[in-house]
Design a protein around this motif. Sequence first.
Motif, PDB file in Angstrom:
ATOM      1  N   ILE A 159       3.075   4.984  11.960  1.00 47.46           N
ATOM      2  CA  ILE A 159       3.478   3.445  11.586  1.00 47.46           C
ATOM      3  C   ILE A 159       3.369   3.789   9.760  1.00 47.46           C
ATOM      4  CG2 ILE A 159       1.072   2.822  11.340  1.00 47.46           C
ATOM      5  CD1 ILE A 159       2.246  -0.052  11.945  1.00 47.46           C
ATOM      6  N   GLU A 160       2.533   4.579   9.500  1.00 51.95           N
ATOM      7  CA  GLU A 160       2.414   4.977   8.093  1.00 51.95           C
ATOM      8  C   GLU A 160       3.351   5.912   7.553  1.00 51.95           C
ATOM      9  OE1 GLU A 160      -0.061   8.046   9.808  1.00 51.95           O
ATOM     10  OE2 GLU A 160       0.241   6.087  10.259  1.00 51.95           O
ATOM     11  N   PHE A 161       4.225   6.550   8.403  1.00 50.37           N
ATOM     12  CA  PHE A 161       5.354   7.593   7.909  1.00 50.37           C
ATOM     13  C   PHE A 161       6.132   6.857   7.163  1.00 50.37           C
ATOM     14  CE2 PHE A 161       9.249   9.763   8.352  1.00 50.37           C
ATOM     15  CZ  PHE A 161       9.165  10.968   7.751  1.00 50.37           C
ATOM     16  N   LEU A 162       6.741   7.481   6.043  1.00 53.55           N
ATOM     17  CA  LEU A 162       7.630   6.987   5.170  1.00 53.55           C
ATOM     18  C   LEU A 162       8.664   8.284   4.874  1.00 53.55           C
ATOM     19  CD1 LEU A 162       5.818   4.963   2.449  1.00 53.55           C
ATOM     20  CD2 LEU A 162       7.319   3.936   4.325  1.00 53.55           C
TER      21      LEU A 162
ATOM     22  N   GLU B 104       5.845   0.028  -0.704  1.00 53.40           N
ATOM     23  CA  GLU B 104       4.964  -0.470  -0.987  1.00 53.40           C
ATOM     24  C   GLU B 104       3.896  -1.293  -0.255  1.00 53.40           C
ATOM     25  OE1 GLU B 104       6.147  -2.606  -4.626  1.00 53.40           O
ATOM     26  OE2 GLU B 104       6.690  -0.817  -5.677  1.00 53.40           O
ATOM     27  N   ILE B 105       4.224  -2.400   0.656  1.00 60.66           N
ATOM     28  CA  ILE B 105       3.358  -2.891   1.508  1.00 60.66           C
ATOM     29  C   ILE B 105       2.962  -1.914   2.504  1.00 60.66           C
ATOM     30  CG2 ILE B 105       3.726  -4.426   3.602  1.00 60.66           C
ATOM     31  CD1 ILE B 105       5.509  -6.136   1.990  1.00 60.66           C
ATOM     32  N   TYR B 106       3.607  -1.156   2.860  1.00 59.67           N
ATOM     33  CA  TYR B 106       3.158   0.167   3.894  1.00 59.67           C
ATOM     34  C   TYR B 106       2.015   0.919   3.368  1.00 59.67           C
ATOM     35  CZ  TYR B 106       7.093  -0.462   7.316  1.00 59.67           C
ATOM     36  OH  TYR B 106       7.865  -1.150   8.147  1.00 59.67           O
ATOM     37  N   LYS B 107       2.276   1.185   1.972  1.00 59.85           N
ATOM     38  CA  LYS B 107       1.055   1.980   1.295  1.00 59.85           C
ATOM     39  C   LYS B 107      -0.064   1.171   1.225  1.00 59.85           C
ATOM     40  CE  LYS B 107       4.299   4.953  -1.528  1.00 59.85           C
ATOM     41  NZ  LYS B 107       4.788   5.214  -2.847  1.00 59.85           N
ATOM     42  N   GLN B 108       0.007   0.007   0.781  1.00 63.58           N
ATOM     43  CA  GLN B 108      -1.192  -0.683   0.649  1.00 63.58           C
ATOM     44  C   GLN B 108      -1.836  -1.079   2.011  1.00 63.58           C
ATOM     45  OE1 GLN B 108       0.146  -3.999  -2.074  1.00 63.58           O
ATOM     46  NE2 GLN B 108      -1.414  -3.402  -3.324  1.00 63.58           N
ATOM     47  N   ALA B 109      -1.131  -1.255   3.065  1.00 61.96           N
ATOM     48  CA  ALA B 109      -1.471  -1.522   4.489  1.00 61.96           C
ATOM     49  C   ALA B 109      -2.181  -0.338   5.039  1.00 61.96           C
ATOM     50  CB  ALA B 109      -0.432  -1.845   5.226  1.00 61.96           C
TER      51      ALA B 109
END
Length: 501
Positions: free
Chosen positions: A3-6, A87-92
């Motif tokens: 889920i955190e993969f970008l 940015e939302i993924y990074k902060q989550a």
Amino acid sequence: MGIEFLYPEFEVVRNDSRCIRCRVCERQCANEVHTYDEDGHVMLSDDAKCVNCQRCVSLCPTRALKIVKSDCTFRENANWQGDTIREIYKQANSGGVLLSSMGNPKPLPVYWDKILINASQVTNPSIDPLREPMETRVFLGKKPGVMERDENGNLKTDLPPQLELSMPVMFSAMSYGSISYNAHASLARAAQALGVYYNTGEGGLHEDFYVYGPNTIVQVASGRFGVHKEYLEAGAAVEIKMGQGAKPGIGGHLPGTKIVGDVSRTRMIPEGSDAISPAPHHDIYSIEDLRQLVFSLKEATEYKKPVIVKVAAVHNIAAIASGVARSGADIIAIDGFRGGTGAAPTRIRDNVGIPIELALAVVDKRLRDEGIRNNVSLVVGGSIRSAADVVKAVALGADACYIATAAVLALGCHLCRTCQTGKCNWGIATQRPELVKRLNPDVGSERLINLLTAWQHEIKELMGGMGINSIEALRGNRLMLRGVGLTEKELEILGISHAGE
């Protein structure tokens, strides 16, 4: 993964038919993007680490590399754009505040590009700067409201302390620590050669640079890093930093990883400790408090140096500037919301403050309306990109401009916007010795000198085309400006007419 993969924002494209496996890219990349596979005799790239600084592209001897923006994107959505989702993924994933460097990259209006300059034609002849004198010198500081003569009829020429510039441009504040020793050396040498000034920022002044004192502005910020009597006496002027365009309303933060060696000694704090500047000066909560510091600094420097107060461009900037002008300050520096930074919270950098063009226009008008414009000089910064921007700023009411991003671009910056990591591949925003040495101060200062020399020529050409032969005649001359594509309210605030009027 998961889920955190970008997916990487940039991709390294390597032309294997051109690549000679010289491994220059591997040695030059501080982000460790490139590696050599000895078994396969091939160069490999980790795209996830690439920040698109272009170092490898610039130094590849066979032009085998290029960096491209990835075409793997989120599904199109005008409201939820890819950057917002990332940015939302990074902060989550981290729970942390997002940090960014350099200036605001958002597609907000750039008013400089919507302002045009008038030119002389038949009835008001233009001036040829190659054959006729053009005065680009500027004096910053308090000016008398009226001309006075002594008992013998001679003009009284005793003025408060002034800064004399060969042209209306200075190098803005960039602290030692946020940028390297070699970057500071380049700025100092160029300022001396050009007859302008560079600003130490809030990091103190390295002992090697005291020799450039006559061309140095020393800064006093809320953290008071590196501030002592000799430091104040070393510069030609003292600047009180109340605010910064990239992060209005908050303080500063230089990570402990950059507080090493001479940076630690210059800032007078332990190695490895974070240099945190409080949001407010803890002794300033009113204009009266600011006045106390202004005169404390004047007293400490025997009233021989002008005092500058630097503030960020915010919604009530005209009222703030009016108060600062009455505090005893000699110069007000205003920093717009597109100003650069070594690191700032992303949300603040991209959402707080106003454009410098609007701030300058309302401040100049307010000070003139109150009859105190001559009490202070105005210096503006926050994305001054060219000689045309300088001319437009002066016509809107500025006495001079600060440049910083333009200066670091001249030094080799590629705006990869990762200054906060300390891995600047061009030797500018780093303290790592192997990276610092990549910036040769001799070359750096020469490039800065070339840049401002070119700008000075262009300023003369632009003024000549307007039929104006001095910066003083240009200052506040808004009749020489016209707007295009602006609303009536924007034109009213800028104090200019629409093109065609």
